[in-house]
Scaffold this motif. Structure first.
Motif, PDB file in Angstrom:
ATOM      1  N   ASP B 151       0.874  -1.174   0.000  1.00  0.00           N
ATOM      2  CA  ASP B 151       0.000   0.000   0.000  1.00  0.00           C
ATOM      3  C   ASP B 151       0.910   1.223   0.000  1.00  0.00           C
ATOM      4  N   THR B 152       0.514   2.259  -0.750  1.00  0.00           N
ATOM      5  CA  THR B 152       1.362   3.467  -0.780  1.00  0.00           C
ATOM      6  C   THR B 152       1.437   4.138   0.589  1.00  0.00           C
ATOM      7  N   ARG B 153       0.479   3.857   1.465  1.00  0.00           N
ATOM      8  CA  ARG B 153       0.575   4.378   2.839  1.00  0.00           C
ATOM      9  C   ARG B 153       1.895   3.925   3.465  1.00  0.00           C
ATOM     10  N   CYS B 192      -3.971   3.216  -3.639  1.00  0.00           N
ATOM     11  CA  CYS B 192      -3.130   2.436  -2.724  1.00  0.00           C
ATOM     12  C   CYS B 192      -2.137   1.546  -3.459  1.00  0.00           C
ATOM     13  N   GLN B 202      -4.692   8.483   0.407  1.00  0.00           N
ATOM     14  CA  GLN B 202      -3.535   7.974  -0.332  1.00  0.00           C
ATOM     15  C   GLN B 202      -2.762   9.130  -0.969  1.00  0.00           C
ATOM     16  N   CYS B 205      -0.501  10.647   1.519  1.00  0.00           N
ATOM     17  CA  CYS B 205       0.674   9.799   1.725  1.00  0.00           C
ATOM     18  C   CYS B 205       1.662   9.931   0.570  1.00  0.00           C
ATOM     19  N   CYS B 206       1.154   9.964  -0.641  1.00  0.00           N
ATOM     20  CA  CYS B 206       2.043  10.018  -1.800  1.00  0.00           C
ATOM     21  C   CYS B 206       2.669  11.402  -1.976  1.00  0.00           C
TER      22      CYS B 206
END
Lengths: 320, 340
Positions: B151-153, B192, B202, B205-206
């Motif tokens: 997951d990009t998190r 994600c 997301q 986060c990114c």
């Protein structure tokens, strides 16, 4: 013992020894000790010397049947996962995790399987029509559409030995299949927008579909320099190429829309005159927006229509 | 959900809330500080017990919001530092609570807490770095833990943890960037995983990830900014995706993202502030996801942090990338990039 089996298989004397050996190896495979792929390779070698050998063909049949079983299993797994995701999506609106998992399953277990993607697109049509607020459901359609057109467009025509005519026929078939997909999607979107005014999801879907179409046209109609980019990920990273005030596409709607006609390498298509018109042009989109603005009294519908027009102007970069 | 204080509009129309005339309209800082200070004092409280699986993050939310309000001194520093020590596993990762399994999410929270308290020596930093490094996959992505969810998190958690420790070079940053960029969608947003739907959480986060890795120039700031400001609804609140209800935590995810990409002025700040303030509970203190709902520390942090980003002078400046007080990051020497 396993190594001497290998020797016997390659030498392939049609004796009871080689038959017993094949039987022995099948047993080992059933126990999971041996990998069928190795035997398939050995069989291939053996067939170069003994192309008729019945034992080798029978052994090959048995091995390949296992893959059919695996394929059945995989198909069942995919079906099950689709069902679980669908049920979860029904229980909770715009269920991000369920849809995200559904996409992951198809990307990894059904890669390149046009039939699966096509079937999913068909079966999802009634579902999204009853869940017009479900942004994840519509995003799933965008994903399916993109996979389908990518897969179709990658159908190899390079090195095709059937001649230029057949290649051209194939390309034409691909183009018309893709066109049909976009036509149907645009039609679905228009119907839903008109039937269910004021749903941002539907307008968001329209943007996605238009963008996919726009990218696909750019990639497949204007690349006349013979450069085989073969890049299916183009639309994914496409946003990097599109800046809001980009001049790249400024003032050239007709050129893009006449993409099919502009291909100088394929005059036969021109002569055939069987060119379909494009499902989503900037002109038709502006007409659609105007018709919505003229006929609707829902204030959200109006603001979504105006936002879409602004998006077309700024992101696609063409003067309205 | 759905108390009369936050009436929902007809679902055939826009999904939004209606803010009642008597909704809170001024910032009740003292009440929020009292709420957080008292939270968790009754350890056998049902909700508190049920949330043990995320305790480390819960502590991070509580401490951060208290520090933003200038009230960190009211929290039990030593008890918390000892708790974190007890939560670091042999592999170097930190778990949400004692006896739970380690995970990147709680490893980041632990590092953030120790940063607040300037007590990084409480844990084995080298082991933390080893743990984070070990979670990077071949394609540059990060798993959350040994079970491998991608997951990009987790990409964000990894680089944020390492940035706070000054050890970013222990991972393959280029590959990590490549993976995150592969999750960028045509609308400028991020999901994600590659191919996933754009989602404000997301996106935060990114963009935070790209800031920490010095790659903000890879974004289409106008496009993404537009998607983000379209999250604002008539009530002034922000949602995370089209046709979702507004939620105060998106005042953080969306607003912080806009701040990072230099487009925070694209939001109607006054309307958002009004929405956030309406999410306060005048009786108990704290913020809820939307007006009239139950409060919790998570939404309390993001409500306060959102107000800070909007320029409220009663609250300390918050860093939009790491959601930590700016003065703490200045002490650490960490100033992540922001676009202008």
């Amino acid at each position: 013992m396993k190594e001497s089996c290998v020797f016997i298989i390659i030498v392939n004397q049609p004796t009871h020894v080689s038959t017993s050996v094949c039987f022995y190896r099948k047993e080992l495979m059933q126990c999971g000790v041996l990998n069928p792929e190795k035997d398939l390779y050995l069989g291939k070698l053996s067939l170069t010397k003994f192309p008729k050998s019945p034992e080798t063909w029978i052994h090959r049949y048995v091995l390949s049947s296992q893959f059919v079983t695996l394929c059945d299993q995989l198909a069942r797994i995919i079906y099950e996962e689709m069902k679980v995701c669908c049920d979860a999506a029904c229980r909770y609106p715009s269920n991000y995790n369920a849809w995200s998992h559904r996409i992951w399953v198809l990307r990894h277990m059904a890669k390149g399987n046009i039939k699966v993607f096509h079937d999913e697109l068909s079966s999802m049509r009634p579902w999204v029509s009853m869940h017009v607020s479900d942004h994840s459901g519509f995003h799933y359609r965008q994903f399916l559409l993109k996979e389908l057109i990518t897969e179709l467009s990658q159908s190899p025509t390079n090195g095709d030995l059937s001649g230029a005519e057949a290649v051209s026929e194939k390309q034409q078939l691909i183009f018309s299949t893709v066109l049909q997909l976009f036509y149907r999607e645009a039609e679905l979107c228009s119907d839903l927008i008109q039937s269910f005014p004021g749903h941002e999801t539907l307008w968001s879907h329209r943007r996605h579909v238009f963008y996919l179409w726009h990218q696909w046209k750019q990639h497949h109609c204007s690349s006349t320099d013979g450069d085989d980019t073969g890049d299916p990920a183009g639309p994914t990273g496409g946003s990097q190429e599109q800046s809001v005030n980009s001049q790249r596409h400024a003032g050239v709607p007709m050129e893009v829309d006449r993409g099919f006609l502009a291909d100088p390498h394929d005059n036969k298509r021109l002569r055939r005159g069987a060119l379909p018109s494009c499902p989503l042009t900037l002109e038709t989109e502006h007409v659609f927006i105007s018709s919505i603005l003229d006929s609707c009294c829902n204030s959200e519908q109006r603001s979504f229509a105006l936002a879409y027009r602004k998006w077309l102007d700024l992101v696609i970069g063409v003067q309205s | 959900m759905g108390s009369l204080d936050g009436l929902f509009m007809d679902s055939a129309q826009l999904k939004d809330v209606l803010i009642k005339a008597d909704a809170p309209s001024s910032l009740l800082l003292d009440k929020h500080a009292d709420y957080i200070a008292a939270y968790g004092s009754k350890k056998d409280d049902y909700e508190y017990t049920l949330s043990e699986y995320l305790r480390m993050s819960g502590i991070y939310w509580g401490l951060t919001v208290m520090d933003l309000m200038g009230q960190l001194h009211r929290m039990s520093r030593q008890e918390i530092v000892d708790f974190i020590k007890a939560c670091q596993h042999e592999c170097g990762g930190v778990s949400a609570s004692i006896g739970h399994d380690p995970h990147l999410l709680y490893t980041l929270s632990a590092v953030q807490i120790l940063c607040l308290y300037d007590s990084m020596e409480a844990i084995d930093v080298d082991k933390v770095v080893e743990y984070v490094k070990g979670l990077q996959q071949e394609d540059g992505s990060f798993a959350g833990d040994k079970w491998g969810e991608i997951d990009t998190r987790f990409s964000f958690c990894a680089v944020a943890t390492l940035a706070l420790l000054g050890k970013m070079d222990s991972i393959n940053v280029d590959k990590a960037v490549e993976f995150v960029l592969s999750c960028m969608n045509f609308d400028g947003g991020f999901g994600c995983r590659p191919g996933s739907e754009s989602h404000a959480g997301q996106i935060y986060c990114c963009t935070g990830f790209l800031s920490l890795t010095g790659q903000l120039h890879q974004l289409n700031a106008d496009l993404l900014g537009w998607w983000l400001c379209e999250r604002q609804l008539p009530s002034g609140g922000l949602n995370g995706r089209p046709e979702k209800l507004p939620d105060v935590c998106y005042s953080w995810w969306v607003l912080a993202s806009l701040k990072i990409i230099g487009r925070i002025h694209w939001i109607d700040k006054a309307k958002l502030r009004r929405f956030i303030l309406a999410c306060q509970d005048e009786e108990t203190g704290g913020f809820a996801d939307r007006p009239g709902d139950m409060v919790d520390p998570f939404h309390t942090l993001f409500g306060i942090a959102g107000l800070s980003l909007l320029g409220d002078k009663q609250i300390k400046a918050v860093n939009p990338v790491l959601c930590m007080p700016e003065d703490i990051l200045q002490r650490v020497g960490l100033q992540p990039d922001l676009l202008s």
